[in-house]
Design a protein around this motif. Structure first.
Motif, PDB file in Angstrom:
ATOM      1  N   GLU A   1       0.854  -1.182   0.000  1.00 37.07           N
ATOM      2  CA  GLU A   1       0.000   0.000   0.000  1.00 37.07           C
ATOM      3  C   GLU A   1       0.887   1.228   0.000  1.00 37.07           C
ATOM      4  O   GLU A   1       1.678   1.438   0.926  1.00 37.07           O
ATOM      5  N   GLY A   2       0.800   2.029  -1.053  1.00 39.78           N
ATOM      6  CA  GLY A   2       1.643   3.206  -1.159  1.00 39.78           C
ATOM      7  C   GLY A   2       1.173   4.114  -2.268  1.00 39.78           C
ATOM      8  O   GLY A   2       0.169   3.855  -2.946  1.00 39.78           O
ATOM      9  N   THR A   3       1.913   5.186  -2.467  1.00 41.15           N
ATOM     10  CA  THR A   3       1.536   6.235  -3.404  1.00 41.15           C
ATOM     11  C   THR A   3       2.108   5.971  -4.789  1.00 41.15           C
ATOM     12  O   THR A   3       3.277   5.587  -4.924  1.00 41.15           O
ATOM     13  N   ALA A   4       1.286   6.200  -5.805  1.00 38.49           N
ATOM     14  CA  ALA A   4       1.740   6.094  -7.190  1.00 38.49           C
ATOM     15  C   ALA A   4       2.566   7.326  -7.541  1.00 38.49           C
ATOM     16  O   ALA A   4       2.067   8.453  -7.487  1.00 38.49           O
ATOM     17  N   LEU A   5       3.840   7.116  -7.865  1.00 40.78           N
ATOM     18  CA  LEU A   5       4.742   8.195  -8.248  1.00 40.78           C
ATOM     19  C   LEU A   5       5.302   7.906  -9.637  1.00 40.78           C
ATOM     20  O   LEU A   5       5.552   6.754  -9.984  1.00 40.78           O
ATOM     21  N   ASP A   6       5.517   8.967 -10.413  1.00 42.10           N
ATOM     22  CA  ASP A   6       6.132   8.825 -11.745  1.00 42.10           C
ATOM     23  C   ASP A   6       5.369   7.816 -12.597  1.00 42.10           C
ATOM     24  O   ASP A   6       5.979   7.064 -13.370  1.00 42.10           O
ATOM     25  N   TYR A   7       4.059   7.797 -12.465  1.00 37.07           N
ATOM     26  CA  TYR A   7       3.265   6.819 -13.202  1.00 37.07           C
ATOM     27  C   TYR A   7       2.791   7.397 -14.533  1.00 37.07           C
ATOM     28  O   TYR A   7       2.360   8.548 -14.614  1.00 37.07           O
ATOM     29  N   GLU A   8       2.881   6.590 -15.590  1.00 37.76           N
ATOM     30  CA  GLU A   8       2.356   6.961 -16.895  1.00 37.76           C
ATOM     31  C   GLU A   8       1.304   5.937 -17.295  1.00 37.76           C
ATOM     32  O   GLU A   8       1.523   4.724 -17.172  1.00 37.76           O
ATOM     33  N   VAL A   9       0.168   6.432 -17.762  1.00 38.94           N
ATOM     34  CA  VAL A   9      -0.944   5.559 -18.130  1.00 38.94           C
ATOM     35  C   VAL A   9      -0.489   4.539 -19.167  1.00 38.94           C
ATOM     36  O   VAL A   9       0.175   4.867 -20.148  1.00 38.94           O
ATOM     37  N   GLY A  10      -0.829   3.275 -18.906  1.00 31.25           N
ATOM     38  CA  GLY A  10      -0.469   2.198 -19.823  1.00 31.25           C
ATOM     39  C   GLY A  10       0.895   1.596 -19.580  1.00 31.25           C
ATOM     40  O   GLY A  10       1.242   0.580 -20.192  1.00 31.25           O
ATOM     41  N   GLN A  11       1.677   2.201 -18.681  1.00 36.04           N
ATOM     42  CA  GLN A  11       3.006   1.686 -18.381  1.00 36.04           C
ATOM     43  C   GLN A  11       2.975   0.846 -17.101  1.00 36.04           C
ATOM     44  O   GLN A  11       2.082   0.996 -16.269  1.00 36.04           O
ATOM     45  N   PRO A  12       3.962  -0.063 -16.918  1.00 37.21           N
ATOM     46  CA  PRO A  12       4.012  -0.854 -15.686  1.00 37.21           C
ATOM     47  C   PRO A  12       4.078   0.042 -14.454  1.00 37.21           C
ATOM     48  O   PRO A  12       4.668   1.125 -14.485  1.00 37.21           O
ATOM     49  N   LEU A  13       3.479  -0.422 -13.396  1.00 36.92           N
ATOM     50  CA  LEU A  13       3.390   0.336 -12.158  1.00 36.92           C
ATOM     51  C   LEU A  13       4.447  -0.150 -11.176  1.00 36.92           C
ATOM     52  O   LEU A  13       4.667  -1.347 -11.026  1.00 36.92           O
ATOM     53  N   ARG A  14       5.093   0.796 -10.487  1.00 37.21           N
ATOM     54  CA  ARG A  14       6.038   0.471  -9.425  1.00 37.21           C
ATOM     55  C   ARG A  14       5.652   1.268  -8.181  1.00 37.21           C
ATOM     56  O   ARG A  14       5.408   2.468  -8.246  1.00 37.21           O
ATOM     57  N   ILE A  15       5.593   0.584  -7.044  1.00 40.42           N
ATOM     58  CA  ILE A  15       5.372   1.228  -5.753  1.00 40.42           C
ATOM     59  C   ILE A  15       6.580   0.905  -4.887  1.00 40.42           C
ATOM     60  O   ILE A  15       6.895  -0.267  -4.679  1.00 40.42           O
ATOM     61  N   GLY A  16       7.239   1.924  -4.380  1.00 38.62           N
ATOM     62  CA  GLY A  16       8.493   1.700  -3.675  1.00 38.62           C
ATOM     63  C   GLY A  16       9.482   1.067  -4.629  1.00 38.62           C
ATOM     64  O   GLY A  16       9.690   1.528  -5.752  1.00 38.62           O
ATOM     65  N   GLY A  17      10.085  -0.037  -4.205  1.00 37.47           N
ATOM     66  CA  GLY A  17      10.984  -0.782  -5.075  1.00 37.47           C
ATOM     67  C   GLY A  17      10.336  -2.015  -5.677  1.00 37.47           C
ATOM     68  O   GLY A  17      11.027  -2.864  -6.247  1.00 37.47           O
ATOM     69  N   THR A  18       9.019  -2.107  -5.552  1.00 37.85           N
ATOM     70  CA  THR A  18       8.293  -3.295  -5.981  1.00 37.85           C
ATOM     71  C   THR A  18       7.620  -3.073  -7.327  1.00 37.85           C
ATOM     72  O   THR A  18       6.834  -2.130  -7.491  1.00 37.85           O
ATOM     73  N   GLN A  19       7.919  -3.946  -8.282  1.00 35.31           N
ATOM     74  CA  GLN A  19       7.258  -3.902  -9.586  1.00 35.31           C
ATOM     75  C   GLN A  19       5.931  -4.641  -9.500  1.00 35.31           C
ATOM     76  O   GLN A  19       5.864  -5.774  -9.021  1.00 35.31           O
ATOM     77  N   ILE A  20       4.854  -3.985  -9.942  1.00 31.92           N
ATOM     78  CA  ILE A  20       3.536  -4.595  -9.941  1.00 31.92           C
ATOM     79  C   ILE A  20       3.301  -5.235 -11.308  1.00 31.92           C
ATOM     80  O   ILE A  20       3.387  -4.561 -12.344  1.00 31.92           O
ATOM     81  N   THR A  21       3.034  -6.531 -11.315  1.00 33.33           N
ATOM     82  CA  THR A  21       2.757  -7.241 -12.557  1.00 33.33           C
ATOM     83  C   THR A  21       1.334  -7.777 -12.518  1.00 33.33           C
ATOM     84  O   THR A  21       0.648  -7.706 -11.501  1.00 33.33           O
ATOM     85  N   GLY A  22       0.886  -8.335 -13.648  1.00 35.83           N
ATOM     86  CA  GLY A  22      -0.424  -8.966 -13.683  1.00 35.83           C
ATOM     87  C   GLY A  22      -1.545  -8.060 -14.112  1.00 35.83           C
ATOM     88  O   GLY A  22      -2.621  -8.538 -14.489  1.00 35.83           O
ATOM     89  N   LEU A  23      -1.344  -6.741 -14.028  1.00 37.16           N
ATOM     90  CA  LEU A  23      -2.339  -5.796 -14.527  1.00 37.16           C
ATOM     91  C   LEU A  23      -1.654  -4.461 -14.776  1.00 37.16           C
ATOM     92  O   LEU A  23      -0.630  -4.144 -14.183  1.00 37.16           O
ATOM     93  N   VAL A  24      -2.221  -3.694 -15.671  1.00 39.39           N
ATOM     94  CA  VAL A  24      -1.750  -2.339 -15.956  1.00 39.39           C
ATOM     95  C   VAL A  24      -2.922  -1.399 -15.707  1.00 39.39           C
ATOM     96  O   VAL A  24      -3.856  -1.334 -16.504  1.00 39.39           O
ATOM     97  N   PRO A  25      -2.926  -0.668 -14.590  1.00 39.86           N
ATOM     98  CA  PRO A  25      -4.068   0.192 -14.266  1.00 39.86           C
ATOM     99  C   PRO A  25      -4.218   1.318 -15.279  1.00 39.86           C
ATOM    100  O   PRO A  25      -3.237   1.844 -15.807  1.00 39.86           O
ATOM    101  N   GLN A  26      -5.464   1.700 -15.540  1.00 40.47           N
ATOM    102  CA  GLN A  26      -5.755   2.708 -16.555  1.00 40.47           C
ATOM    103  C   GLN A  26      -6.339   3.999 -15.977  1.00 40.47           C
ATOM    104  O   GLN A  26      -6.362   5.016 -16.661  1.00 40.47           O
ATOM    105  N   HIS A  27      -6.809   3.959 -14.756  1.00 41.02           N
ATOM    106  CA  HIS A  27      -7.589   5.090 -14.249  1.00 41.02           C
ATOM    107  C   HIS A  27      -7.036   5.654 -12.944  1.00 41.02           C
ATOM    108  O   HIS A  27      -7.800   6.166 -12.121  1.00 41.02           O
TER     109      HIS A  27
END
Length: 300
Positions: free
Chosen positions: A166-192
């Protein structure tokens, strides 16, 4: 008089005014919860103290999103919580309590004061780490500072517990992989989602990744107009956007040098406007002044 009693005296009077306004104007707010949000670390019991505020509840009060606790009487100092509360005499009465857990997962590596969990660095006092070993599954309570967590409590959990961040989305670009802290989030690419949104991702842990099975946004069950939060500021972006990490509040600055990401803050936000107080630098009267302005809506 201690600083938390100064907070209590000022906030109860002022937020009671806010509650009266909220009852008149926002009775149908989504989620049906009216009150002030209090987000931070439990420092004492009886029932609990968070950010200096005394919050009461019934012993069997259910905890939302609980990982290491299920009822309020199981809460301990060091746990981090998001509480929606209403004034009750000189104290507060909880309407909703959610356990805030920045990380749940297996310990990859351990040194004197550092853990690695799913690729994210966790800083903790040596006393908290005495019984922790690589391979242990733990729930980390604490505050985000930049892309690492400063732990306030570590609770062992069953290895069958779903991994979580649980953390804040930083440096996020729509359609790109999401990273929170040092953890790469896989399995979905959030759009909204937007920069500064707080995300709660649950799934399966890997070495430096979390394979998402569920993604939720938001800190509180409903967004209160007035929120009193503890945390650290993010580094402002090129556009001047910054946030109190983990708190779901975003603001802008035209003077990035005034934002100190290394200082723990107590921040009162009123309908999106921030009134910060460096927790370890200001006198109680200065903090009380900031909170007065926040709760009354006076221009900062």
């Amino acid at each position: 008089m201690s600083w938390h009693r100064v907070f209590l005296t000022v906030l109860i009077g002022l937020f009671s005014i806010t509650f009266a306004l909220a009852d008149n104007d926002d009775a149908d707010r989504e989620g049906g919860i009216i009150g002030t949000g209090i987000l931070g670390t439990i420092t004492d019991l009886g029932s609990i103290y968070v950010n200096g505020q005394h919050i009461r509840f019934d012993p069997d009060f259910a905890i939302a999103e609980g990982v290491s606790v299920t009822t309020a009487d199981e809460l301990q100092p060091g746990h981090t919580v998001a509480v929606v509360a209403t004034a009750e005499g000189d104290d507060w009465r909880a309407a909703d309590i959610r356990q805030v857990v920045p990380l749940v997962g297996p310990v990859q590596a351990k040194s004197d004061v550092v853990l690695q969990i799913m690729g994210t660095t966790v800083l903790a006092d040596a006393a908290l780490l005495q019984t922790i070993q690589p391979g242990d599954w733990i729930a980390v309570s604490g505050l985000w500072q930049s892309r690492q967590v400063i732990a306030t409590r570590l609770d062992p959990v069953d290895p069958g517990t779903p991994a979580r961040i649980e953390g804040t989305a930083l440096d996020y670009e729509v359609g790109q992989p999401l990273r929170i802290g040092g953890t790469q989030i896989t399995g979905l690419v959030p759009q909204h989602i937007q920069q500064g949104d707080v995300l709660r991702v649950t799934g399966a842990a890997d070495a430096a990744t979390l394979k998402a099975q569920r993604l939720e946004t938001g800190v509180f069950a409903a967004t209160p107009q007035v929120v009193f939060s503890e945390g650290y500021f993010s580094v402002p972006t090129a556009s001047g956007l910054y946030t109190l990490l983990g708190a779901d509040v975003v603001s802008y600055t035209d003077n990035p040098g005034m934002i100190d990401p290394s200082a723990r803050q107590l921040v009162c936000s009123n309908d999106g406007r921030l009134f910060p107080a460096p927790a370890d630098q200001l006198a109680p009267q200065e903090i009380a002044s900031i909170l007065t302005k926040c709760a009354s809506g006076v221009a900062w």
